[in-house]
Design a protein around this motif. Structure first.
Motif, mmCIF file in Angstrom:
data_model
loop_
_atom_site.group_PDB
_atom_site.id
_atom_site.type_symbol
_atom_site.label_atom_id
_atom_site.label_comp_id
_atom_site.label_asym_id
_atom_site.label_seq_id
_atom_site.Cartn_x
_atom_site.Cartn_y
_atom_site.Cartn_z
ATOM 1 N N GLU A 150 -38.704 57.660 -48.994
ATOM 2 C CA GLU A 150 -39.971 58.385 -48.849
ATOM 3 C C GLU A 150 -39.685 59.869 -48.665
ATOM 4 O OE1 GLU A 150 -44.220 58.136 -46.470
ATOM 5 O OE2 GLU A 150 -42.494 57.046 -45.671
ATOM 6 N N PRO A 151 -40.031 60.693 -49.654
ATOM 7 C CA PRO A 151 -39.737 62.128 -49.547
ATOM 8 C C PRO A 151 -40.707 62.831 -48.591
ATOM 9 C CG PRO A 151 -40.942 61.680 -51.564
ATOM 10 C CD PRO A 151 -40.679 60.344 -50.928
ATOM 11 N N GLU A 152 -40.236 63.918 -48.011
ATOM 12 C CA GLU A 152 -41.096 64.758 -47.180
ATOM 13 C C GLU A 152 -41.832 65.731 -48.095
ATOM 14 O OE1 GLU A 152 -43.426 65.989 -44.999
ATOM 15 O OE2 GLU A 152 -41.999 64.920 -43.690
ATOM 16 N N LEU A 153 -43.129 65.551 -48.202
ATOM 17 C CA LEU A 153 -43.937 66.369 -49.100
ATOM 18 C C LEU A 153 -44.926 67.265 -48.365
ATOM 19 C CD1 LEU A 153 -44.745 63.577 -51.732
ATOM 20 C CD2 LEU A 153 -43.055 65.404 -51.977
ATOM 21 N N ARG A 154 -45.084 67.044 -47.082
ATOM 22 C CA ARG A 154 -46.098 67.797 -46.332
ATOM 23 C C ARG A 154 -45.619 69.186 -45.933
ATOM 24 N NH1 ARG A 154 -47.000 62.480 -45.281
ATOM 25 N NH2 ARG A 154 -49.191 61.799 -45.296
ATOM 26 N N HIS A 155 -44.328 69.310 -45.667
ATOM 27 C CA HIS A 155 -43.813 70.607 -45.221
ATOM 28 C C HIS A 155 -42.331 70.738 -45.576
ATOM 29 C CE1 HIS A 155 -41.845 68.422 -41.958
ATOM 30 N NE2 HIS A 155 -43.002 67.862 -41.658
ATOM 31 N N CYS A 156 -41.824 71.956 -45.501
ATOM 32 C CA CYS A 156 -40.415 72.228 -45.781
ATOM 33 C C CYS A 156 -39.534 71.380 -44.870
ATOM 34 C CB CYS A 156 -40.118 73.714 -45.570
ATOM 35 S SG CYS A 156 -38.363 74.160 -45.736
ATOM 36 N N VAL A 157 -38.566 70.710 -45.453
ATOM 37 C CA VAL A 157 -37.708 69.812 -44.658
ATOM 38 C C VAL A 157 -36.819 70.589 -43.691
ATOM 39 C CG1 VAL A 157 -37.681 68.005 -46.409
ATOM 40 C CG2 VAL A 157 -35.929 69.778 -46.469
ATOM 41 N N ILE A 158 -36.685 71.896 -43.906
ATOM 42 C CA ILE A 158 -35.800 72.695 -43.053
ATOM 43 C C ILE A 158 -36.555 73.392 -41.927
ATOM 44 C CG2 ILE A 158 -34.208 74.666 -43.014
ATOM 45 C CD1 ILE A 158 -33.489 73.936 -45.921
ATOM 46 N N THR A 163 -47.281 75.911 -46.158
ATOM 47 C CA THR A 163 -47.948 76.641 -47.235
ATOM 48 C C THR A 163 -46.976 77.603 -47.899
ATOM 49 O OG1 THR A 163 -48.704 78.346 -45.691
ATOM 50 C CG2 THR A 163 -50.187 76.502 -46.103
ATOM 51 N N GLY A 164 -47.302 77.984 -49.129
ATOM 52 C CA GLY A 164 -46.452 78.897 -49.874
ATOM 53 C C GLY A 164 -45.883 78.226 -51.101
ATOM 54 N N ASP A 165 -44.799 78.802 -51.625
ATOM 55 C CA ASP A 165 -44.140 78.251 -52.805
ATOM 56 C C ASP A 165 -42.977 77.356 -52.401
ATOM 57 O OD1 ASP A 165 -45.893 79.675 -54.367
ATOM 58 O OD2 ASP A 165 -44.504 81.356 -54.708
ATOM 59 N N PHE A 166 -42.845 76.225 -53.118
ATOM 60 C CA PHE A 166 -41.815 75.248 -52.780
ATOM 61 C C PHE A 166 -41.083 74.761 -54.029
ATOM 62 C CE2 PHE A 166 -45.084 74.968 -49.537
ATOM 63 C CZ PHE A 166 -44.373 74.849 -48.346
ATOM 64 N N ASP A 167 -39.883 74.217 -53.794
ATOM 65 C CA ASP A 167 -39.159 73.470 -54.810
ATOM 66 C C ASP A 167 -38.830 72.108 -54.203
ATOM 67 O OD1 ASP A 167 -37.898 72.745 -57.146
ATOM 68 O OD2 ASP A 167 -36.292 74.241 -57.004
ATOM 69 N N TYR A 168 -38.287 71.226 -55.017
ATOM 70 C CA TYR A 168 -37.963 69.872 -54.533
ATOM 71 C C TYR A 168 -36.456 69.697 -54.474
ATOM 72 C CZ TYR A 168 -38.366 64.822 -53.882
ATOM 73 O OH TYR A 168 -38.297 63.546 -53.366
ATOM 74 N N SER A 169 -35.987 69.180 -53.357
ATOM 75 C CA SER A 169 -34.563 68.920 -53.168
ATOM 76 C C SER A 169 -34.328 67.420 -53.015
ATOM 77 C CB SER A 169 -34.035 69.658 -51.931
ATOM 78 O OG SER A 169 -32.739 69.198 -51.588
ATOM 79 N N ILE A 170 -33.620 66.823 -53.966
ATOM 80 C CA ILE A 170 -33.288 65.404 -53.855
ATOM 81 C C ILE A 170 -32.302 65.196 -52.714
ATOM 82 C CG2 ILE A 170 -32.156 63.470 -55.031
ATOM 83 C CD1 ILE A 170 -33.263 64.558 -57.664
ATOM 84 N N VAL A 171 -31.345 66.089 -52.585
ATOM 85 C CA VAL A 171 -30.320 65.973 -51.533
ATOM 86 C C VAL A 171 -30.942 65.990 -50.147
ATOM 87 C CG1 VAL A 171 -28.325 67.104 -50.484
ATOM 88 C CG2 VAL A 171 -28.527 66.999 -52.977
ATOM 89 N N LYS A 172 -31.923 66.850 -49.941
ATOM 90 C CA LYS A 172 -32.533 66.988 -48.620
ATOM 91 C C LYS A 172 -33.745 66.071 -48.426
ATOM 92 C CE LYS A 172 -30.805 71.678 -48.041
ATOM 93 N NZ LYS A 172 -29.734 71.249 -47.105
ATOM 94 N N GLY A 173 -34.154 65.398 -49.498
ATOM 95 C CA GLY A 173 -35.203 64.393 -49.372
ATOM 96 C C GLY A 173 -36.613 64.937 -49.262
ATOM 97 N N ASN A 179 -38.055 80.366 -48.671
ATOM 98 C CA ASN A 179 -37.073 80.983 -47.770
ATOM 99 C C ASN A 179 -35.764 80.210 -47.707
ATOM 100 O OD1 ASN A 179 -38.886 83.020 -47.049
ATOM 101 N ND2 ASN A 179 -39.720 81.829 -45.344
ATOM 102 N N HIS A 180 -35.788 78.963 -48.170
ATOM 103 C CA HIS A 180 -34.596 78.125 -48.022
ATOM 104 C C HIS A 180 -34.106 77.543 -49.349
ATOM 105 C CE1 HIS A 180 -36.197 78.092 -43.837
ATOM 106 N NE2 HIS A 180 -34.907 78.262 -43.583
ATOM 107 N N LEU A 181 -34.512 78.146 -50.459
ATOM 108 C CA LEU A 181 -34.051 77.672 -51.761
ATOM 109 C C LEU A 181 -32.533 77.769 -51.883
ATOM 110 C CD1 LEU A 181 -36.731 79.237 -54.159
ATOM 111 C CD2 LEU A 181 -36.697 76.947 -53.150
ATOM 112 N N TYR A 182 -31.944 78.759 -51.204
ATOM 113 C CA TYR A 182 -30.500 78.970 -51.298
ATOM 114 C C TYR A 182 -29.690 77.822 -50.704
ATOM 115 C CZ TYR A 182 -30.533 80.079 -46.313
ATOM 116 O OH TYR A 182 -30.669 80.004 -44.945
ATOM 117 N N THR A 183 -30.320 76.971 -49.909
ATOM 118 C CA THR A 183 -29.585 75.899 -49.220
ATOM 119 C C THR A 183 -29.222 74.738 -50.146
ATOM 120 O OG1 THR A 183 -31.601 74.729 -48.534
ATOM 121 C CG2 THR A 183 -30.744 76.443 -47.049
ATOM 122 N N ASP A 184 -29.802 74.703 -51.359
ATOM 123 C CA ASP A 184 -29.498 73.607 -52.266
ATOM 124 C C ASP A 184 -29.484 74.104 -53.712
ATOM 125 O OD1 ASP A 184 -29.102 71.248 -53.620
ATOM 126 O OD2 ASP A 184 -31.094 70.435 -53.223
#
Length: 251
Positions: A150-158, A163-173, A179-184
């Motif tokens: 079950e992926p976390e879709l409600r808020h940034c996993v970090i 709110t804002g712009d997001f991407d999806y990280s399979i590694v982080k689920g 602000n945290h795109l650089y982490t993956d």
């Protein structure tokens, strides 16, 4: 384990010949999970059972069951069919894929919970001509939880930003904020609106199933993203998915 006579309400989605004149049929049920029924003599000319076991038939089936293994079909009541799906190759392909996904997410007789109603509604809407691809993508996103992913879709996993712009990280689920795109570096590199669609269809209430309208480019991007999520987290190899690919629906 003792056997009992019981009625189950559900949808037929697989059938095959068994022995000389018998049929095996799989049914997804409202309260008893997924059951394999044997219909003895169903292929005999005078038997009425065979017609009730066509794929995408739905209704009430009277079975003798012990709660494990094969159940015996005795008779049926008020059986109808999703004619729009049965008679249309494209609708049939989408519906078969959805049912295959549900079938692989649960063991037989396991309670499906909310997923029975979700599946039934999806088939009804596909049968009625609504956007089969977006309905399928929605089912795929919402079924991830049934597969234990079950992926976390409600808020940034970090950081928890909602709110804002997001991407999806399979590694982080789940989703990560700008602000945290650089982490993956292996994140899906989706456009913000594409990630927004994944969030929406993953969280949308049943009542809004099929109401999401997006352009073809976005639809293709979210399709590729969902394919990758499944490949890297569940790694299913379904014939129904390959058939969709052959129809150029998922390419």
């Amino acid at each position: 384990m003792s056997k009992e006579l019981k009625e189950v309400q559900g949808i037929i989605f697989k059938r095959q010949k068994f022995h000389e004149a018998d049929l095996l049929a799989k049914i997804i049920t409202k309260n008893s999970g997924i059951i394999t029924m044997i219909a003895r003599g169903a292929l005999k000319p005078k038997s009425k059972l065979g017609a009730s076991l066509l794929n995408f038939s739905y209704g009430t089936y009277v079975i003798v069951s012990s709660g494990q293994g094969l159940s015996n079909l005795r008779t049926y009541k008020n059986v109808k069919q999703f004619d729009g799906i049965f008679n249309d190759l494209t609708k049939n392909a989408y519906a078969s894929f959805i049912l295959d996904l549900v079938d692989h997410a649960f063991v037989e007789y396991q309670d499906l919970g909310k997923y029975y109603e979700l599946t039934s509604l999806a088939l009804t809407k596909i049968n009625d001509g609504e956007d089969a691809e977006m309905i399928t993508q929605t089912i795929q996103m919402q079924l991830l939880a049934a597969y234990g992913v079950e992926p976390e879709l409600r808020h940034c996993v970090i950081c928890g930003k909602e709110t804002g712009d997001f991407d999806y990280s399979i590694v982080k689920g789940g989703i990560i904020c700008s602000n945290h795109l650089y982490t993956d570096t292996t994140r899906l590199h989706l456009q913000p609106k594409e990630t927004a669609v994944l969030r929406t269809i993953g969280l949308i209430p049943f009542s809004r199933l099929g109401t999401i309208k997006i352009n073809q480019d976005t639809k293709k991007a979210t399709r590729r993203a969902i394919d990758r999520i499944y490949q890297e987290t569940i790694d299913l190899n379904l014939k129904t998915k390959k058939f969709l690919d052959e129809l150029n629906l998922f390419t």
